[in-house]
Each structure stands twice: as C-alpha cells, then as structure tokens.
Design an enzyme around this catalytic site. Structure first.
Site, PDB file in Angstrom:
ATOM      1  N   ASN A 100       0.827  -1.209   0.000  1.00 40.83           N
ATOM      2  CA  ASN A 100       0.000   0.000   0.000  1.00 40.83           C
ATOM      3  C   ASN A 100       0.866   1.267   0.000  1.00 40.83           C
ATOM      4  O   ASN A 100       2.011   1.222  -0.424  1.00 40.83           O
ATOM      5  CB  ASN A 100      -1.050  -0.013   1.115  1.00 40.83           C
ATOM      6  N   ARG A 101       0.315   2.377   0.489  1.00 35.33           N
ATOM      7  CA  ARG A 101       0.905   3.681   0.159  1.00 35.33           C
ATOM      8  C   ARG A 101       1.735   4.318   1.272  1.00 35.33           C
ATOM      9  O   ARG A 101       1.451   4.150   2.449  1.00 35.33           O
ATOM     10  CB  ARG A 101      -0.201   4.649  -0.253  1.00 35.33           C
ATOM     11  N   HIS A 126       3.063  -0.111  -2.985  1.00 35.10           N
ATOM     12  CA  HIS A 126       3.462  -1.525  -3.088  1.00 35.10           C
ATOM     13  C   HIS A 126       4.954  -1.748  -3.362  1.00 35.10           C
ATOM     14  O   HIS A 126       5.319  -2.558  -4.220  1.00 35.10           O
ATOM     15  CB  HIS A 126       2.633  -2.219  -4.165  1.00 35.10           C
ATOM     16  N   HIS A 200      -1.528 -10.202  -2.435  1.00 32.87           N
ATOM     17  CA  HIS A 200      -2.491  -9.371  -3.159  1.00 32.87           C
ATOM     18  C   HIS A 200      -3.406 -10.196  -4.079  1.00 32.87           C
ATOM     19  O   HIS A 200      -3.676  -9.801  -5.209  1.00 32.87           O
ATOM     20  CB  HIS A 200      -1.722  -8.307  -3.957  1.00 32.87           C
ATOM     21  N   SER A 201      -3.902 -11.333  -3.584  1.00 29.72           N
ATOM     22  CA  SER A 201      -4.796 -12.163  -4.416  1.00 29.72           C
ATOM     23  C   SER A 201      -6.122 -11.458  -4.665  1.00 29.72           C
ATOM     24  O   SER A 201      -6.665 -10.802  -3.780  1.00 29.72           O
ATOM     25  CB  SER A 201      -5.049 -13.509  -3.744  1.00 29.72           C
ATOM     26  N   TYR A 202      -6.614 -11.612  -5.897  1.00 29.19           N
ATOM     27  CA  TYR A 202      -7.931 -11.087  -6.284  1.00 29.19           C
ATOM     28  C   TYR A 202      -8.882 -12.285  -6.337  1.00 29.19           C
ATOM     29  O   TYR A 202      -8.689 -13.186  -7.148  1.00 29.19           O
ATOM     30  CB  TYR A 202      -7.881 -10.489  -7.686  1.00 29.19           C
ATOM     31  N   ASP A 271     -11.680   0.700  -1.099  1.00 27.50           N
ATOM     32  CA  ASP A 271     -10.226   0.564  -1.219  1.00 27.50           C
ATOM     33  C   ASP A 271      -9.646   1.190   0.048  1.00 27.50           C
ATOM     34  O   ASP A 271      -8.963   2.207  -0.001  1.00 27.50           O
ATOM     35  CB  ASP A 271      -9.742   1.272  -2.492  1.00 27.50           C
ATOM     36  N   GLU A 336      -6.287  -7.743   1.939  1.00 21.48           N
ATOM     37  CA  GLU A 336      -4.831  -7.716   2.114  1.00 21.48           C
ATOM     38  C   GLU A 336      -4.502  -7.417   3.571  1.00 21.48           C
ATOM     39  O   GLU A 336      -4.658  -6.292   4.035  1.00 21.48           O
ATOM     40  CB  GLU A 336      -4.234  -6.629   1.207  1.00 21.48           C
TER      41      GLU A 336
HETATM   42  C1  GLA Z   1      -4.210  -1.936  -3.579  1.00 21.36           C
HETATM   43  C2  GLA Z   1      -4.485  -0.474  -3.527  1.00 21.36           C
HETATM   44  C3  GLA Z   1      -5.352  -0.088  -4.657  1.00 21.36           C
HETATM   45  C4  GLA Z   1      -4.762  -0.497  -5.981  1.00 21.36           C
HETATM   46  C5  GLA Z   1      -4.475  -1.968  -5.962  1.00 21.36           C
HETATM   47  C6  GLA Z   1      -3.747  -2.407  -7.198  1.00 21.36           C
HETATM   48  O1  GLA Z   1      -5.264  -2.672  -3.172  1.00 21.36           O
HETATM   49  O2  GLA Z   1      -5.048  -0.080  -2.314  1.00 21.36           O
HETATM   50  O3  GLA Z   1      -5.579   1.295  -4.653  1.00 21.36           O
HETATM   51  O4  GLA Z   1      -3.576   0.209  -6.198  1.00 21.36           O
HETATM   52  O5  GLA Z   1      -3.694  -2.293  -4.861  1.00 21.36           O
HETATM   53  O6  GLA Z   1      -4.377  -1.996  -8.363  1.00 21.36           O
END
Ligand code: GLA
Length: 381
Positions: A100-101, A126, A200-202, A271, A336
C-alpha cells in the site's frame, strides 16, 4: 504430463490413521532476463490445489469445490509469466517492502529522511518500481505434517528501492488438507527499517472470470476504518457505524458501493484499510468472512496483522486473463492483511519499524469452505 523439468513429490504418511496424501509438482513458467521461473502446484488429498510461481511469490490459481462438488478456480491471474510482467495489477503477488501507500514517497526513521519511488503519483505504492512482486524468489518444497508447502526466500539488498537495511525474507505457503492457504512471513534486517508485507490475491468465489463481485456477502471484524484523502492516504481512524463501511453484519458488496459518499468517491469504491478488532495482539484471529450465494463457497480470512485492506477491483477494466477470460471492472476483491497504509508517517498507527535483532512475523490464512459445512475442528491453522 511429466517432462524432464517436472518434479513430483508425493507423500503417504504411514502412521496416520487415514493416510492423508498430497503432491507438489513443478513446471517451467517462462523466463525473465534469462532466468527461468517455475510454477509449483500444491495439491491435497481431495484434489483441491493452489499454484504459485516464484516470480513475485505469486499465487496464480486456487482450485476448490463449489457446493455441488465441482472444482473451480477462484483467483484472477494469467497463463504466462510474460503477462504478469507486462500487465499485472498485482494479481496474487507478495507486495513489499511496503504494501500500500506511503504519502509523497517520504518517511523519516531515527531522524533520517528517506525517499522512495512515487509510482502512484503523488504517493509510493506496493514497494516501488521493482518491488517484491517483481523479484524472482528462491523456492524450496517442504511439508508441514500432511500438508504440502513451498518456502520462498529473497534477500533485498540495503538501499533497494530506497529502503534502508539488508532484508532477509521468507514466505512459506502451506496448502492444508481442509483447503486453507496458510502464509507465514518472516523477515530480519541489519539496519533499522520499515516494512509491511501482504499477499495481493484477487478473489471471485463464483470463479475467476465471473463478471462481478457485487453479489458476495462480506463480513469484516472491524469497528473502525481509515478514511482516505483523494490520493488514498489515510486521514485518521473513524467508526464504521452509520457508514457504507459497516460490515460488522454480512452485507453484499453491491448494496452500498454506489452510494453518494465522499469516502467511496475517494476510493472509487471500497479501497480502504479496516482496523481489525483484536483481543490479543499477534494472535491469529478472524478478519473477514465472504460468502458467495450461487457457488456456496465461503472464504474465511484469519490474520495476526492489525489491519486489512478491502479493495473491490475498482481499477480493473476489461483485462484479458487466464484462458482468455475477461476480468471486468469490480469482478474481484482483495483482502490484504497489513499494518496500516502510510503508517511510517502516522504516529497513531501500528509501527512498521523493524530493527536488527527483531523478527517480523505474520501469519495469514485464507480458508475455502462451503455453506453448511463448517470448518473441521481437527485442523489447526
Ligand atoms: C491496492 C491499492 C489499490 C490499488 C491496488 C492495485 O489494493 O489499495 O488502490 O492500487 O492495490 O491496483
């Protein structure tokens, strides 16, 4: 099909009452910069399986039964490593050093200022330009009793992507007999540093390629979350009560995602980090439970971490994935486990600092169950 690169490990446990079997196979998954990358598949006795590549420690597929016993893949991904390199929005990978950020790509540690890449303008995201998701990890096959495992290791040199300290990382994926993917992270450093690792699985429990995630019912064990600014940096900690972020009772993703709400606007949907209700720090506790009505699949996420990012695939937009399937806007979700976003700059958040002599350690478990078929008690995750 076996070829000379294929390796198979099978186990029959002689002393178990019901001899549980598992297998681990590996096959080439392509090349990056002249280095070959492998795809490992860990299967349990029921035939449910998970595939993981040592490129980014990426989970490429998780195949589990639905309520009719039909097997299906519940994570988004690609068929080749080239596609991961070319276009992956962090599908299934290990993100690091800081998931994350980090606001403006800047932080201060022990009075020293550090700058990291602002790859998500104006912020760091990330781990930067070439984070852990883009590294080739060393892989070793192991087992935990009757469950196959894959041990991935990667040493990140001092100063890599602007972060201080040589960081020794190991991530162990274990696939249990009752369909749980257990992820154990361990890291040590030789200088004070910060870190925050996650997977970071979707997921789409109806099967990857299904056109939406909106029907999933989500429960998150959180009374608070981090509201964010327009650049997705947390602005504090707020109660979920009375907001579309209240998932204390199971609620469909689609129920409130399109409400007029400043926070949903800032995140383009969900998010956000949820502050997990913990009774015992560092203990493995249930963070979220997600149910998909048609398939009957239930995902239970447990973690030792203080937070979990709930992301609803708001940036997905008709991406071509496995078998040519279309991954549409909001056709998957991520959960996550993590410390909080931007915690290097926010004193009220759990500290992401790791010092020499300490060990960063995290366990997160994704269990795939079925409605009306509670998780077997005998399996300890
Ligand atoms: C994380 C971030 C999102 C995005 C995804 C990847 O979940 O919080 O904003 O950047 O990764 O697309």
């Amino acid at each position: 099909i076996m070829n000379k690169h294929t390796l198979t490990l099978c186990a029959f446990l002689p002393f178990a009452a019901s001899a549980a079997q598992f297998s681990v196979t590996s096959k080439p998954f392509g090349e990056i910069d002249g280095k070959s990358v492998e795809l490992y598949t860990l299967s349990n006795e029921s035939g449910a399986k998970v595939s993981i590549t040592n490129y980014g420690g990426t989970v490429t597929s998780i195949v589990v039964p639905d309520k009719g016993g039909k097997m299906g893949d519940v994570v988004l991904g690609f068929d080749s490593v080239a596609e991961y390199v070319e276009k992956s929005p962090y599908f299934g990978c290990i993100t690091g050093r800081y998931a994350n950020r980090i606001a403006n790509g800047k932080f201060t540690l022990d009075g020293k200022d550090y700058s990291v890449a602002t790859n998500n303008d104006p912020n760091h995201l990330h781990g930067g330009l070439k984070g852990f998701d883009k590294k080739i990890w060393k892989a070793r096959i192991g087992n935990m009793g009757d469950s196959p495992s894959l041990v991935l290791t990667y040493t990140s040199p001092d100063g890599e992507e602007g972060y201080p300290g040589t960081l020794n990382n190991s991530v162990t994926y274990t696939w249990t007999q009752d369909n749980a993917l257990r992820i154990r992270y361990k890291s040590t450093t030789d200088k004070p540093t910060i870190l925050n690792l996650t997977n970071h699985s979707y997921f789409n429990l109806a099967g990857e390629g299904d056109k939406t995630n909106l029907q999933h019912r989500v429960k998150i064990n959180a009374e608070h979350y981090n509201p964010i600014d327009e650049t997705s940096i947390p602005t504090g900690i707020a109660p979920v009560e009375g907001t579309p972020f209240d998932f204390r009772k199971p609620t469909q993703i689609g129920k409130r995602i399109n409400e007029e709400n400043e926070q949903l606007k800032n995140g383009k949907g969900y998010d956000h980090n949820f502050v997990l209700k913990k009774t015992d720090d560092g203990k493995l506790m249930t963070a979220a439970v997600v149910t998909e009505p048609t398939s009957g699949r239930i995902l239970t996420v447990k973690t030792t971490e203080p937070g979990i990012q709930f992301y609803t695939g708001n940036f997905l937009d008709d991406l071509k994935g496995k078998g040519g399937k279309n991954y549409a806007h909001r056709s998957a979700f991520c959960l996550e486990s993590q410390t909080f976003p931007d915690s290097p700059n926010q004193k009220e958040f759990p500290s992401p600092v790791l010092r020499p002599g300490e060990t960063y350690s995290q366990v997160t478990v994704y269990h795939f169950g079925l409605k009306g078929n509670p998780q077997k008690k005998k399996n300890k995750n």
